[in-house]
Design an enzyme around this catalytic site. Structure first.
Site, PDB file in Angstrom:
ATOM      1  N   SER A   1       0.842  -1.196   0.000  1.00 50.42           N
ATOM      2  CA  SER A   1       0.000   0.000   0.000  1.00 50.42           C
ATOM      3  C   SER A   1       0.873   1.240   0.000  1.00 50.42           C
ATOM      4  CB  SER A   1      -0.901   0.005   1.231  1.00 50.42           C
ATOM      5  OG  SER A   1      -1.342   1.330   1.474  1.00 50.42           O
TER       6      SER A   1
ATOM      7  N   GLY B   1      -2.594  -4.054   9.146  1.00 45.36           N
ATOM      8  CA  GLY B   1      -1.807  -4.722  10.179  1.00 45.36           C
ATOM      9  C   GLY B   1      -1.144  -6.010   9.730  1.00 45.36           C
TER      10      GLY B   1
ATOM     11  N   HIS C   1      -1.307  -1.239  -4.208  1.00 49.92           N
ATOM     12  CA  HIS C   1      -2.581  -0.942  -3.541  1.00 49.92           C
ATOM     13  C   HIS C   1      -2.671   0.566  -3.304  1.00 49.92           C
ATOM     14  CE1 HIS C   1      -6.002  -2.072  -0.888  1.00 49.92           C
ATOM     15  NE2 HIS C   1      -5.565  -1.123  -0.078  1.00 49.92           N
TER      16      HIS C   1
ATOM     17  N   HIS D   1      -8.496   1.050  -3.775  1.00 46.94           N
ATOM     18  CA  HIS D   1      -9.369   0.785  -2.630  1.00 46.94           C
ATOM     19  C   HIS D   1     -10.056   2.098  -2.252  1.00 46.94           C
ATOM     20  CE1 HIS D   1      -9.520  -0.337   1.959  1.00 46.94           C
ATOM     21  NE2 HIS D   1     -10.715  -0.263   1.416  1.00 46.94           N
TER      22      HIS D   1
ATOM     23  N   MET E   1      -9.008   8.052   0.058  1.00 47.70           N
ATOM     24  CA  MET E   1      -9.816   8.498   1.209  1.00 47.70           C
ATOM     25  C   MET E   1     -10.339   9.906   0.939  1.00 47.70           C
ATOM     26  SD  MET E   1      -7.481   7.173   4.368  1.00 47.70           S
ATOM     27  CE  MET E   1      -6.630   5.593   4.299  1.00 47.70           C
TER      28      MET E   1
ATOM     29  N   ASP F   1      -6.412  -6.555   4.443  1.00 47.87           N
ATOM     30  CA  ASP F   1      -5.792  -5.230   4.472  1.00 47.87           C
ATOM     31  C   ASP F   1      -5.825  -4.662   5.891  1.00 47.87           C
ATOM     32  OD1 ASP F   1      -4.956  -2.639   3.931  1.00 47.87           O
ATOM     33  OD2 ASP F   1      -6.696  -2.101   2.713  1.00 47.87           O
TER      34      ASP F   1
ATOM     35  N   SER G   1       2.753  -0.133   6.128  1.00 49.56           N
ATOM     36  CA  SER G   1       3.870   0.249   7.001  1.00 49.56           C
ATOM     37  C   SER G   1       4.922  -0.858   7.095  1.00 49.56           C
ATOM     38  CB  SER G   1       3.349   0.631   8.389  1.00 49.56           C
ATOM     39  OG  SER G   1       2.506  -0.374   8.888  1.00 49.56           O
TER      40      SER G   1
ATOM     41  N   ASP H   1      -4.787   3.579  -1.727  1.00 51.31           N
ATOM     42  CA  ASP H   1      -5.831   3.894  -0.744  1.00 51.31           C
ATOM     43  C   ASP H   1      -6.409   5.280  -0.994  1.00 51.31           C
ATOM     44  OD1 ASP H   1      -5.990   1.603   1.090  1.00 51.31           O
ATOM     45  OD2 ASP H   1      -3.859   2.014   1.383  1.00 51.31           O
TER      46      ASP H   1
END
Ligand code: DX5
Ligand code: ZN
Length: 220
Positions: free
Chosen positions: A8, A177, A33, A66, A37, A175, A198, A35
């Site tokens: 990501s 953690g 990926h 996503h 938002m 997706d 991360s 993201d």
């Protein structure tokens, strides 16, 4: 199905996205990926279609968008023309999931549905033929670097069993953690695509994690 890894970009260096994409590609990533938002469905605002469009010529990676946005129907066509190969929308963001998925396919992309940790898998019951992918959120959407919520493991296993029972090719993406410690249980539960932000971009030996995750499938 062989396990895919989708780093990501949310945790990447945003001042240097072209190099970040090339770096994950060189290290064996299958997908990138993205993201999205909107500051409404989730508090943060991240990337829009212009970023997808700018990155498209820079990589051969499959672009996995996503959408964590309210009223996703209004943005589908723009993301597909920008170059997204797959558009995934959150089940919680539309009362017209069936229609929205058909819209993604009509625009020419693969279609996915994402489920928040508290959203039951039952919402998928009557849309299976439209689903190229189900994304199980294993954190609450909105930010990278959160801890994996283990309560979603039975949901992953249940969705995996449904895909198998119906003999579908639907991908099962997880997706939030995902890292060296949490991945084995997620893979055992049946995930076919792992998103990692991360753990790839902000951790030590993050780039090596891409290959390590792919190999984990063979040793579990
Ligand atoms: C969270 C996003 C994730 C995020 C994952 O809302 O959907 O894709 O980047 O980040 P990590 O892997 O750090 O949990
Ligand atoms: Zn995501």
């Amino acid at each position: 199905m062989s396990l895919k890894v989708a780093p990501s970009l949310l945790s990447a260096d945003f001042s240097n996205l072209r190099e970040e994409v090339k770096r994950i590609e060189a290290n064996g990533a299958d997908w990138v990926h993205l993201d999205v938002m909107d500051g409404h469905f989730v508090p943060s605002i991240t990337i829009g279609p212009v970023v997808v469009q700018s990155l498209r010529p820079q990589t051969n990676l499959f672009m996995d968008a996503h959408l964590m946005v309210s009223e996703p129907e209004d943005h589908i066509e723009q993301f597909v023309s920008a170059g997204a190969d797959l558009v995934t929308i959150q089940a919680e963001t539309t009362a017209h999931l069936d229609r929205a998925l058909r819209k993604i396919k009509k625009a020419g992309a693969k279609a996915g549905v994402a489920l928040n940790p508290a959203t039951p898998a039952a919402v998928l019951e009557y849309i299976w033929p439209l689903l190229d992918l189900v994304l199980v959120m294993s954190v609450n959407p909105g930010a990278g670097g959160q801890s994996f919520i283990p309560e979603v493991l039975p949901k992953i296993a249940y969705i995996s069993s449904q895909i198998e029972r119906r003999s579908l090719n639907t991908e099962l993406e997880v997706d939030g953690g995902v890292n060296r410690e949490t991945a084995p249980a997620i893979i055992r539960a049946g995930a076919t695509v792992l998103v990692a932000g991360s753990a790839v971009f902000k951790a030590e030996k993050g780039m090596a994690l891409i290959g390590d995750l792919k190999n984990m499938q063979n040793v579990l």
